[in-house]
Write an enzyme that holds these catalytic residues in place. Sequence first.
Site, PDB file in Angstrom:
ATOM      1  N   ASP A 153     -29.168  52.860 -36.081  1.00  0.00           N
ATOM      2  CA  ASP A 153     -28.003  52.339 -35.358  1.00  0.00           C
ATOM      3  C   ASP A 153     -28.092  52.781 -33.910  1.00  0.00           C
ATOM      4  O   ASP A 153     -28.404  53.937 -33.641  1.00  0.00           O
ATOM      5  CB  ASP A 153     -26.703  52.868 -36.006  1.00  0.00           C
ATOM      6  CG  ASP A 153     -25.486  52.052 -35.617  1.00  0.00           C
ATOM      7  OD1 ASP A 153     -25.238  51.919 -34.399  1.00  0.00           O
ATOM      8  OD2 ASP A 153     -24.793  51.552 -36.515  1.00  0.00           O
ATOM      9  N   PHE A 194     -18.475  50.027 -39.091  1.00  0.00           N
ATOM     10  CA  PHE A 194     -17.390  49.986 -40.066  1.00  0.00           C
ATOM     11  C   PHE A 194     -17.911  49.751 -41.498  1.00  0.00           C
ATOM     12  O   PHE A 194     -17.817  50.639 -42.367  1.00  0.00           O
ATOM     13  CB  PHE A 194     -16.392  48.899 -39.611  1.00  0.00           C
ATOM     14  CG  PHE A 194     -15.472  48.387 -40.666  1.00  0.00           C
ATOM     15  CD1 PHE A 194     -14.770  49.260 -41.499  1.00  0.00           C
ATOM     16  CD2 PHE A 194     -15.284  47.013 -40.827  1.00  0.00           C
ATOM     17  CE1 PHE A 194     -13.908  48.776 -42.486  1.00  0.00           C
ATOM     18  CE2 PHE A 194     -14.428  46.527 -41.796  1.00  0.00           C
ATOM     19  CZ  PHE A 194     -13.750  47.403 -42.628  1.00  0.00           C
ATOM     20  N   TYR A 247     -22.344  34.623 -31.111  1.00  0.00           N
ATOM     21  CA  TYR A 247     -22.318  35.225 -32.463  1.00  0.00           C
ATOM     22  C   TYR A 247     -22.634  34.158 -33.516  1.00  0.00           C
ATOM     23  O   TYR A 247     -23.554  34.334 -34.320  1.00  0.00           O
ATOM     24  CB  TYR A 247     -20.929  35.807 -32.699  1.00  0.00           C
ATOM     25  CG  TYR A 247     -20.720  36.553 -34.000  1.00  0.00           C
ATOM     26  CD1 TYR A 247     -21.402  37.745 -34.262  1.00  0.00           C
ATOM     27  CD2 TYR A 247     -19.821  36.087 -34.959  1.00  0.00           C
ATOM     28  CE1 TYR A 247     -21.179  38.452 -35.437  1.00  0.00           C
ATOM     29  CE2 TYR A 247     -19.584  36.796 -36.133  1.00  0.00           C
ATOM     30  CZ  TYR A 247     -20.269  37.978 -36.368  1.00  0.00           C
ATOM     31  OH  TYR A 247     -20.052  38.679 -37.539  1.00  0.00           O
ATOM     32  N   GLY A 276     -20.879  51.053 -33.018  1.00  0.00           N
ATOM     33  CA  GLY A 276     -20.659  52.043 -34.076  1.00  0.00           C
ATOM     34  C   GLY A 276     -20.172  53.360 -33.490  1.00  0.00           C
ATOM     35  O   GLY A 276     -20.063  53.511 -32.277  1.00  0.00           O
ATOM     36  N   TYR A 329     -38.736  32.878 -43.746  1.00  0.00           N
ATOM     37  CA  TYR A 329     -39.589  33.912 -44.343  1.00  0.00           C
ATOM     38  C   TYR A 329     -39.605  33.770 -45.866  1.00  0.00           C
ATOM     39  O   TYR A 329     -40.648  33.953 -46.509  1.00  0.00           O
ATOM     40  CB  TYR A 329     -39.117  35.320 -43.941  1.00  0.00           C
ATOM     41  CG  TYR A 329     -39.773  35.802 -42.674  1.00  0.00           C
ATOM     42  CD1 TYR A 329     -39.326  35.365 -41.428  1.00  0.00           C
ATOM     43  CD2 TYR A 329     -40.853  36.675 -42.720  1.00  0.00           C
ATOM     44  CE1 TYR A 329     -39.939  35.790 -40.258  1.00  0.00           C
ATOM     45  CE2 TYR A 329     -41.461  37.101 -41.544  1.00  0.00           C
ATOM     46  CZ  TYR A 329     -41.010  36.662 -40.327  1.00  0.00           C
ATOM     47  OH  TYR A 329     -41.620  37.086 -39.179  1.00  0.00           O
ATOM     48  N   LYS A 333     -26.033  34.156 -35.668  1.00  0.00           N
ATOM     49  CA  LYS A 333     -26.015  34.380 -37.117  1.00  0.00           C
ATOM     50  C   LYS A 333     -26.634  33.200 -37.856  1.00  0.00           C
ATOM     51  O   LYS A 333     -27.307  33.368 -38.881  1.00  0.00           O
ATOM     52  CB  LYS A 333     -24.575  34.611 -37.589  1.00  0.00           C
ATOM     53  CG  LYS A 333     -24.001  35.968 -37.187  1.00  0.00           C
ATOM     54  CD  LYS A 333     -24.637  37.102 -37.992  1.00  0.00           C
ATOM     55  CE  LYS A 333     -23.973  38.430 -37.742  1.00  0.00           C
ATOM     56  NZ  LYS A 333     -24.592  39.528 -38.501  1.00  0.00           N
TER      57      LYS A 333
HETATM   58  P1  NAD Z   1     -19.518  47.142 -36.553  1.00  0.00           P
HETATM   59  O1  NAD Z   1     -19.580  46.707 -35.127  1.00  0.00           O
HETATM   60  O2  NAD Z   1     -18.530  48.170 -36.926  1.00  0.00           O
HETATM   61  O3  NAD Z   1     -20.942  47.646 -37.058  1.00  0.00           O
HETATM   62  C1  NAD Z   1     -22.142  47.101 -36.605  1.00  0.00           C
HETATM   63  C2  NAD Z   1     -23.102  48.254 -36.337  1.00  0.00           C
HETATM   64  O4  NAD Z   1     -24.352  47.721 -35.878  1.00  0.00           O
HETATM   65  C3  NAD Z   1     -22.602  49.205 -35.257  1.00  0.00           C
HETATM   66  O5  NAD Z   1     -22.657  50.527 -35.711  1.00  0.00           O
HETATM   67  C4  NAD Z   1     -23.556  48.960 -34.082  1.00  0.00           C
HETATM   68  O6  NAD Z   1     -23.696  50.096 -33.265  1.00  0.00           O
HETATM   69  C5  NAD Z   1     -24.819  48.538 -34.809  1.00  0.00           C
HETATM   70  N1  NAD Z   1     -25.730  47.739 -33.998  1.00  0.00           N
HETATM   71  C6  NAD Z   1     -25.454  46.597 -33.302  1.00  0.00           C
HETATM   72  N2  NAD Z   1     -26.567  46.150 -32.688  1.00  0.00           N
HETATM   73  C7  NAD Z   1     -27.574  47.001 -33.009  1.00  0.00           C
HETATM   74  C8  NAD Z   1     -28.944  47.070 -32.684  1.00  0.00           C
HETATM   75  N3  NAD Z   1     -29.546  46.162 -31.893  1.00  0.00           N
HETATM   76  N4  NAD Z   1     -29.695  48.088 -33.202  1.00  0.00           N
HETATM   77  C9  NAD Z   1     -29.119  49.025 -34.000  1.00  0.00           C
HETATM   78  N5  NAD Z   1     -27.812  49.004 -34.343  1.00  0.00           N
HETATM   79  C10 NAD Z   1     -27.052  48.008 -33.847  1.00  0.00           C
HETATM   80  O7  NAD Z   1     -19.311  45.813 -37.408  1.00  0.00           O
HETATM   81  P2  NAD Z   1     -18.993  45.633 -38.966  1.00  0.00           P
HETATM   82  O8  NAD Z   1     -17.653  45.021 -39.074  1.00  0.00           O
HETATM   83  O9  NAD Z   1     -19.313  46.859 -39.706  1.00  0.00           O
HETATM   84  O10 NAD Z   1     -20.048  44.494 -39.323  1.00  0.00           O
HETATM   85  C11 NAD Z   1     -21.263  44.781 -40.006  1.00  0.00           C
HETATM   86  C12 NAD Z   1     -21.971  43.476 -40.322  1.00  0.00           C
HETATM   87  O11 NAD Z   1     -21.119  42.647 -41.133  1.00  0.00           O
HETATM   88  C13 NAD Z   1     -22.334  42.655 -39.083  1.00  0.00           C
HETATM   89  O12 NAD Z   1     -23.608  42.069 -39.300  1.00  0.00           O
HETATM   90  C14 NAD Z   1     -21.269  41.587 -39.046  1.00  0.00           C
HETATM   91  O13 NAD Z   1     -21.734  40.414 -38.422  1.00  0.00           O
HETATM   92  C15 NAD Z   1     -20.962  41.366 -40.523  1.00  0.00           C
HETATM   93  N6  NAD Z   1     -19.597  40.850 -40.736  1.00  0.00           N
HETATM   94  C16 NAD Z   1     -18.514  41.672 -40.654  1.00  0.00           C
HETATM   95  C17 NAD Z   1     -17.249  41.135 -40.859  1.00  0.00           C
HETATM   96  C18 NAD Z   1     -16.008  41.992 -40.816  1.00  0.00           C
HETATM   97  O14 NAD Z   1     -14.909  41.475 -41.045  1.00  0.00           O
HETATM   98  N7  NAD Z   1     -16.087  43.273 -40.588  1.00  0.00           N
HETATM   99  C19 NAD Z   1     -17.091  39.769 -41.113  1.00  0.00           C
HETATM  100  C20 NAD Z   1     -18.221  38.971 -41.148  1.00  0.00           C
HETATM  101  C21 NAD Z   1     -19.483  39.520 -40.977  1.00  0.00           C
END
Ligand code: NAD
Length: 314
Positions: A31, A11, A147, A36, A161, A151
């Site tokens: 990815d 997303f 989670y 995703g 690092y 995190k």
């Molecule tokens: P999402 O699930 O839509 O996107 C995450 C992407 O990471 C996916 O496309 C997934 O396939 C990929 N992925 C997961 N594990 C992987 C791996 N081991 N290797 C390669 N790709 C991998 O989630 P999002 O909402 O787009 O979130 C993106 C980031 O933002 C995340 O780190 C999430 O923790 C952080 N975040 C999002 C929100 C929110 O409200 N959307 C809030 C807090 C934090």
Amino acid sequence: MNILITGGAGFIGSNLTQYHLNLNDDIYIIDNLVTGNKKNIEELTNKKKLTFIEADITSFDFLKLPVFDVIYHLASPASPVQYKKYNIETMMTNSLGTYKMLEFFKSSGSKTFVISSTSETYGDPLVHPQTEDYWGNVNPVGVRSCYDEAKRFSEALVMSYYRRYDLNVRIARIFNTYGHNMEKNDGRVVSNFIMQSITNEPLTVYGKGDQTRSFCFVSDMIEGLYALGKTDNIKGEVINLGNPNEMTVLKLANLVKKMTDTKSEIVFKPLDEDDPKKRKPDISKAKKLLNWQPSVSIEEGMRKTIVYFKQRFL
Ligand code: NAD
Ligand code: UDP
């Protein structure tokens, strides 16, 4: 510029990719599509300079990659339904995966490393609104710990690092974000309420709906992440990104009902374990260091998001 985005088919990652494609940058995405969607990549425009690599960051051979100006490390399941389903993968991605990313960053000579952490590092917060210096209230063995603790480990690894190697790293603590390219079935409150409304199903409010969240439209979030990647002299900083416009979940349900003009009723379902009672970012630090603040109102953001859901999923 050369940009690497892990999680770019997700997303937030796909919206960030489009932003950089519009700037005519060269983009690599890694990815594994665990949460995703390939469609998010297919629908990108102006993508001649995009390289999509379908791989898991915990086992990928990074030696094949070039040097990057900015690495955005976003890969991780993010919705509670998904990270509970993929609990071990979530922990490995945010531990071993982040380690691999940091080793690549250090050895490749890439310039800037931005990682997406989360407001979940504050757990069920006892300080409100949440400032970056609050250490949080997290259940280390609860259903969300796969989670939250992953995190928190990821943040600690990035800071280790930074302290040992003086790397140019920045941590974004992202608060609830919504908009274009959300999945219809990822279980998050915005996607659930919109899908339920536009298919005339009941809106499922968990608990009494008096818990709060603060919702940020995705275009604001992308500008915040971009600012985090391009601003000088913020090495080692942890910065909240989100919209402080706090509301109860019940208020959000009623807003979605009104904006979709649905016949759906609201039904109340049990609240899950450790669901944070309130959440609102203090964004003073982002305003000061990044000169960033969100500008899209919940009504405008929801209007665009409802159009997106209807176009993609009906
Ligand atoms: P999402 O699930 O839509 O996107 C995450 C992407 O990471 C996916 O496309 C997934 O396939 C990929 N992925 C997961 N594990 C992987 C791996 N081991 N290797 C390669 N790709 C991998 O989630 P999002 O909402 O787009 O979130 C993106 C980031 O933002 C995340 O780190 C999430 O923790 C952080 N975040 C999002 C929100 C929110 O409200 N959307 C809030 C807090 C934090
Ligand atoms: N929620 C809800 N109904 C739903 C989905 C979620 O009432 O169909 C609530 C959930 O209990 C939480 C809030 O909405 O209090 C936000 O949930 P989400 O899964 O979007 O993300 P969280 O902020 O909990 O990570």
